[in-house]
Scaffold this motif. Sequence first.
Motif, PDB file in Angstrom:
ATOM      1  N   TRP A  11       0.829  -1.211   0.000  1.00  0.00           N
ATOM      2  CA  TRP A  11       0.000   0.000   0.000  1.00  0.00           C
ATOM      3  C   TRP A  11       0.860   1.256   0.000  1.00  0.00           C
ATOM      4  O   TRP A  11       0.471   2.273  -0.567  1.00  0.00           O
ATOM      5  N   LEU A  12       2.056   1.173   0.582  1.00  0.00           N
ATOM      6  CA  LEU A  12       2.938   2.330   0.605  1.00  0.00           C
ATOM      7  C   LEU A  12       3.475   2.622  -0.796  1.00  0.00           C
ATOM      8  O   LEU A  12       3.545   3.784  -1.216  1.00  0.00           O
ATOM      9  N   GLU A  35      -7.520  -5.754  -0.657  1.00  0.00           N
ATOM     10  CA  GLU A  35      -8.510  -5.041   0.146  1.00  0.00           C
ATOM     11  C   GLU A  35      -7.858  -3.999   1.070  1.00  0.00           C
ATOM     12  O   GLU A  35      -6.960  -4.320   1.847  1.00  0.00           O
ATOM     13  N   GLY A  36      -8.336  -2.764   0.966  1.00  0.00           N
ATOM     14  CA  GLY A  36      -7.920  -1.702   1.868  1.00  0.00           C
ATOM     15  C   GLY A  36      -6.613  -1.023   1.533  1.00  0.00           C
ATOM     16  O   GLY A  36      -6.301   0.036   2.082  1.00  0.00           O
ATOM     17  N   LYS A  37      -5.822  -1.599   0.632  1.00  0.00           N
ATOM     18  CA  LYS A  37      -4.486  -1.057   0.361  1.00  0.00           C
ATOM     19  C   LYS A  37      -4.557   0.254  -0.426  1.00  0.00           C
ATOM     20  O   LYS A  37      -3.784   1.173  -0.190  1.00  0.00           O
ATOM     21  N   MET A  38      -5.492   0.318  -1.373  1.00  0.00           N
ATOM     22  CA  MET A  38      -5.609   1.528  -2.175  1.00  0.00           C
ATOM     23  C   MET A  38      -6.061   2.705  -1.312  1.00  0.00           C
ATOM     24  O   MET A  38      -5.592   3.831  -1.504  1.00  0.00           O
ATOM     25  N   PHE A  39      -6.933   2.460  -0.354  1.00  0.00           N
ATOM     26  CA  PHE A  39      -7.404   3.540   0.518  1.00  0.00           C
ATOM     27  C   PHE A  39      -6.239   4.124   1.317  1.00  0.00           C
ATOM     28  O   PHE A  39      -6.124   5.351   1.461  1.00  0.00           O
ATOM     29  N   LYS A  40      -5.371   3.272   1.827  1.00  0.00           N
ATOM     30  CA  LYS A  40      -4.201   3.754   2.562  1.00  0.00           C
ATOM     31  C   LYS A  40      -3.277   4.553   1.639  1.00  0.00           C
ATOM     32  O   LYS A  40      -2.727   5.580   2.037  1.00  0.00           O
ATOM     33  N   LEU A  94      -4.668   7.974   1.166  1.00  0.00           N
ATOM     34  CA  LEU A  94      -4.424   8.838   2.324  1.00  0.00           C
ATOM     35  C   LEU A  94      -3.032   9.450   2.258  1.00  0.00           C
ATOM     36  O   LEU A  94      -2.846  10.640   2.547  1.00  0.00           O
ATOM     37  N   VAL A  95      -2.041   8.659   1.864  1.00  0.00           N
ATOM     38  CA  VAL A  95      -0.685   9.189   1.694  1.00  0.00           C
ATOM     39  C   VAL A  95      -0.679  10.274   0.628  1.00  0.00           C
ATOM     40  O   VAL A  95      -0.140  11.373   0.821  1.00  0.00           O
TER      41      VAL A  95
END
Length: 457
Positions: A40-41, A261-266, A269-270
């Motif tokens: 995600w980073l 799941e959820g990685k794109m949202f994080k 945020l960055v």
Amino acid sequence: MGTQLPTSVEVSEIDSEEGPSSSEQLDAGALFVLKSRGSWLHCGYHLTTSIVAPALLSLPYALSLMGWFPGVLCLILAALITFYSYNLLSLVLEHHAQIGRRQLRFRVMAEDILGPAWGRYFVGPIQFGVCYGAVVACILLGGQSLKFIYLLSTPKGSMQLYEFVSIFGILMLVLAQIPSFHSLRHINLVSLVLALAYSACTTAGSVHIGNSKNAPPKDYSINGAMQNRVFGAFNAISIIATTYGNGIIPEIQATVAPPVEGKMFKGLLVCYAVIIMTFFSVAISGYWAFGNQTKGVILINFMVDEKPSLPTWVLLMTNVLTLLQVAAVSVVYLQPTNDVFERKFADAKLDQFSIRNVVPRLVSRSLSVIIATAIAAMFPFFGDINAVIGAFGFIPLDFILPVIFYNVTFKPSKKGLMFWGNASIAVICSAVGMLGAISSIRQIILDASTYSLFANV
């Protein structure tokens, strides 16, 4: 970063996870360019580079076309709508991955949700035009930054803009050979830092000039007749939409290793943390310092009668940082083009770095950069053209289609807020996009008399 193709066992595992569409997805483009190995980073780095680009230096000019309240409000609304739209797009991608069909491309996404014609004749061509237009614009901006650096050291230098564009094109020839999107993760981390750095320099420069003894008069009125003001406002909306534009969300999410799941949202945020720090600081400080005299790129305001209003080293550092970051942005927007070439010319059954695959890759990517460099050198007014591409491209891809994809995929109740909120965004953005496109075309017509091939602007 491995260089080997998946084994037959790995491919069968991917087939079982992603469903019957894997054979389509696991072509050479998916295997070589859109490798699903990132975190995600890394996704956050890719997103930041694709959005937080030197185009943000035009935001003070956009505010000067609208005024304080409408301009800042438009900046805020664009941030909220794009964050919302990108998140919806991510949720749709995650949903299809969970049901066994992970979509790695915007075109495939449109084909699955809206039908084959939408992907083949609408989304595919628009995305290709937007991304390749961004590459041309970045090469032109890179050449202009090189020329600015040259003139700081040699004020009466005789080198022409097309020469600097060609020099930057040579740099891009090298960077274009980076094999995959995932390979750019470290470069895009550096790009994120560079964006923060040149935005800070620009903001500090605007504040310094605005507070200096020789500060320009701060007139925030909007120039021109009412007709020009209206068209100018819609042109400003096109600029802001293009600045927030991405157009490659599915390709970026394709680089994330499963489960997604959820990685794109994080990652978002960055990215939007950086957007808030850069977009708003540059836009507000630049417009505050120069008012309705703000130029198309705020750095031009730092020169008065060809003399710098800031210490030369500050201007030099800002342009060097911009130059380096625009190279990373160019490589990111080359990835959809690279994906197309790999799909057509590479052999997925052979190793990525076999002679059979390296030679077509070297030739196709080099030709792509050479053509983009030639266009940038020949049409130094390409910024006007890119505004039209942005209005016709970024607004549909980033503001309209995500909410349509969500409504078609999840089918929220027509009595609920979600359905009508998404429908309202689609309708309003469609109307604004059309008016922005008309304003951009009008601006080209007005500026046409100043255009000339290989102009030294």
